[in-house]
Design a protein around this motif. Sequence first.
Motif, PDB file in Angstrom:
ATOM      1  N   PHE A  97       1.156  -1.374   4.082  1.00 41.78           N
ATOM      2  CA  PHE A  97       0.653  -2.748   4.244  1.00 41.78           C
ATOM      3  C   PHE A  97       1.092  -3.610   3.048  1.00 41.78           C
ATOM      4  O   PHE A  97       1.030  -3.174   1.914  1.00 41.78           O
ATOM      5  CB  PHE A  97      -0.881  -2.717   4.345  1.00 41.78           C
ATOM      6  CG  PHE A  97      -1.519  -4.083   4.353  1.00 41.78           C
ATOM      7  CD1 PHE A  97      -1.641  -4.804   5.528  1.00 41.78           C
ATOM      8  CD2 PHE A  97      -1.991  -4.652   3.171  1.00 41.78           C
ATOM      9  CE1 PHE A  97      -2.227  -6.063   5.528  1.00 41.78           C
ATOM     10  CE2 PHE A  97      -2.573  -5.913   3.160  1.00 41.78           C
ATOM     11  CZ  PHE A  97      -2.689  -6.618   4.340  1.00 41.78           C
ATOM     12  N   CYS A 105       0.855  -1.193   0.000  1.00 40.12           N
ATOM     13  CA  CYS A 105       0.000   0.000   0.000  1.00 40.12           C
ATOM     14  C   CYS A 105       0.891   1.244   0.000  1.00 40.12           C
ATOM     15  O   CYS A 105       1.760   1.386   0.864  1.00 40.12           O
ATOM     16  CB  CYS A 105      -0.918  -0.010   1.219  1.00 40.12           C
ATOM     17  SG  CYS A 105      -1.868   1.508   1.363  1.00 40.12           S
ATOM     18  N   ASN A 153      -0.049   4.082   0.714  1.00 38.87           N
ATOM     19  CA  ASN A 153      -0.481   4.997   1.771  1.00 38.87           C
ATOM     20  C   ASN A 153       0.045   4.586   3.143  1.00 38.87           C
ATOM     21  O   ASN A 153       0.548   5.423   3.892  1.00 38.87           O
ATOM     22  CB  ASN A 153      -2.020   5.050   1.792  1.00 38.87           C
ATOM     23  CG  ASN A 153      -2.527   6.147   2.674  1.00 38.87           C
ATOM     24  OD1 ASN A 153      -2.037   7.277   2.610  1.00 38.87           O
ATOM     25  ND2 ASN A 153      -3.499   5.844   3.516  1.00 38.87           N
ATOM     26  N   CYS A 154      -0.055   3.272   3.476  1.00 41.64           N
ATOM     27  CA  CYS A 154       0.308   2.869   4.844  1.00 41.64           C
ATOM     28  C   CYS A 154       1.411   1.819   4.891  1.00 41.64           C
ATOM     29  O   CYS A 154       1.888   1.469   5.961  1.00 41.64           O
ATOM     30  CB  CYS A 154      -0.923   2.362   5.591  1.00 41.64           C
ATOM     31  SG  CYS A 154      -1.489   0.751   5.018  1.00 41.64           S
ATOM     32  N   CYS A 171      -5.437   0.549   5.883  1.00 44.37           N
ATOM     33  CA  CYS A 171      -5.789   1.977   6.012  1.00 44.37           C
ATOM     34  C   CYS A 171      -7.095   2.327   5.305  1.00 44.37           C
ATOM     35  O   CYS A 171      -7.526   3.473   5.347  1.00 44.37           O
ATOM     36  CB  CYS A 171      -4.651   2.850   5.490  1.00 44.37           C
ATOM     37  SG  CYS A 171      -4.438   2.757   3.699  1.00 44.37           S
ATOM     38  N   CYS A 204      -7.448  -1.146   0.660  1.00 44.10           N
ATOM     39  CA  CYS A 204      -6.382  -1.592   1.561  1.00 44.10           C
ATOM     40  C   CYS A 204      -7.005  -2.062   2.887  1.00 44.10           C
ATOM     41  O   CYS A 204      -7.727  -1.297   3.529  1.00 44.10           O
ATOM     42  CB  CYS A 204      -5.389  -0.457   1.816  1.00 44.10           C
ATOM     43  SG  CYS A 204      -4.198  -0.873   3.109  1.00 44.10           S
TER      44      CYS A 204
HETATM   45 ZN   LIG Z   1      -3.005   1.076   3.285  1.00 47.30          ZN
END
Ligand SMILES: [Zn+2]
Length: 397
Positions: free
Chosen positions: A371, A366, A368-369, A383, A380
């Motif tokens: 993962f 991911c 964004n986070c 997040c 995801c």
């Molecule tokens: Zn994420």
Amino acid sequence: MPDFLVLVFIFVAVVVGFFIGRTTGKSAGKFTQNLPWTQKRYFEGLTYLLNEQTDESLDNFFAGVDVNTDTLDVHLSLGGLLRRKGEVLRAVKVHQNLLSRTNLTRHQSQIVQLELAKDYVRSGLLDRAETLLKELIEHNAIARELRLESLEQLIDVYQDTKDWLKAIDVADRLTTRKFAMQSDKWREVQAQYSCELAEASQLLKDWFETRKWIRVALRYDKNCVRASLLQARLDMNDNKYPTAIATLKMIPKQNLAHASEMVRPLVECYQKLDGESSLLVELQVYLEKQNDLVALNHLCVIVLKSQGAKKMLEVLQKLLPRYSNQEATLKLVETLLVQYDGGEYSFQLFQSVIDKLISVKPRYRCQNCGFEGGELYWLCPSCKKWAAMISTSYSVQ
Ligand SMILES: [Zn+2]
């Protein structure tokens, strides 16, 4: 109030609580003897709260303190802090107590209502959260920021219950002029909801509905890779391989970060059409733009089959330096190329290189986070951001 201020406040309360405990062992000690009664109750109550005492102490705390404009922020921060700590029932109690106060303004009540809805979301009481949030968003007199957050929370509720149609409807309100700054983001999310509906229809083998929702997804977001993949897969199932290829070739233009999803179905289409030479060109063009080991694997296999092992090693020698952590593999390729004499012995030598490359499994991370997982989740799991997971197959794991 920011968390650190709450913590400062809490620290003071803990120190007071500590002295209360140390000096008399009772709830009223020397330290607070000279404080006004209500202030004393406030500190005692906070100390109990933070020391995770019984709910009874919470009730005593609320019975003894006023809620006014000055203390409301502290109550709200405390409630939020309890929720973040996972003590949702106590957060609910804090917010319900606040709502029962008659001296709050409408705006203050709405803030508390939103906080309570968040508590319900966190504790899985989604129907209660939905009721509170719907009440808020339907209210004519509500501040823009509060309405925005209530709408976003309600969308989260519908996402959790997989109520995609309702989620699309609520998101419609976020694409209006009033929230113009975020309308593109919400249209992309609406495209994902439409893909969810397309996949649900696909499971029911309702092809008409599946295609309809794919079209809707692409209307919301013409660059929705997921919709294009679904469309290509449907065409492949109908043996319409050239149509599927045309759709798949659009994907790098839609979003280069998701382009590696195109590779496997594209290979499948060309294999069905016996078009390996066209596939070779497609992969070469794609690999000029993007590092992708899955695509490189397919390229190597085709080159090995059509042009021989020496050519394949040359391709590897040219392309591998673009990938991270490839020094060892590249060195091996160069050694093999020097030793290569076209015989079976050499082929066995570089077989290990091919094996390593071919065994590359796509992994996803991911953006964004962070993962990571072995499969692509469009939402995801960590997040809850859509289309944030991308393939990491640009390097050998
Ligand atoms: Zn994420």
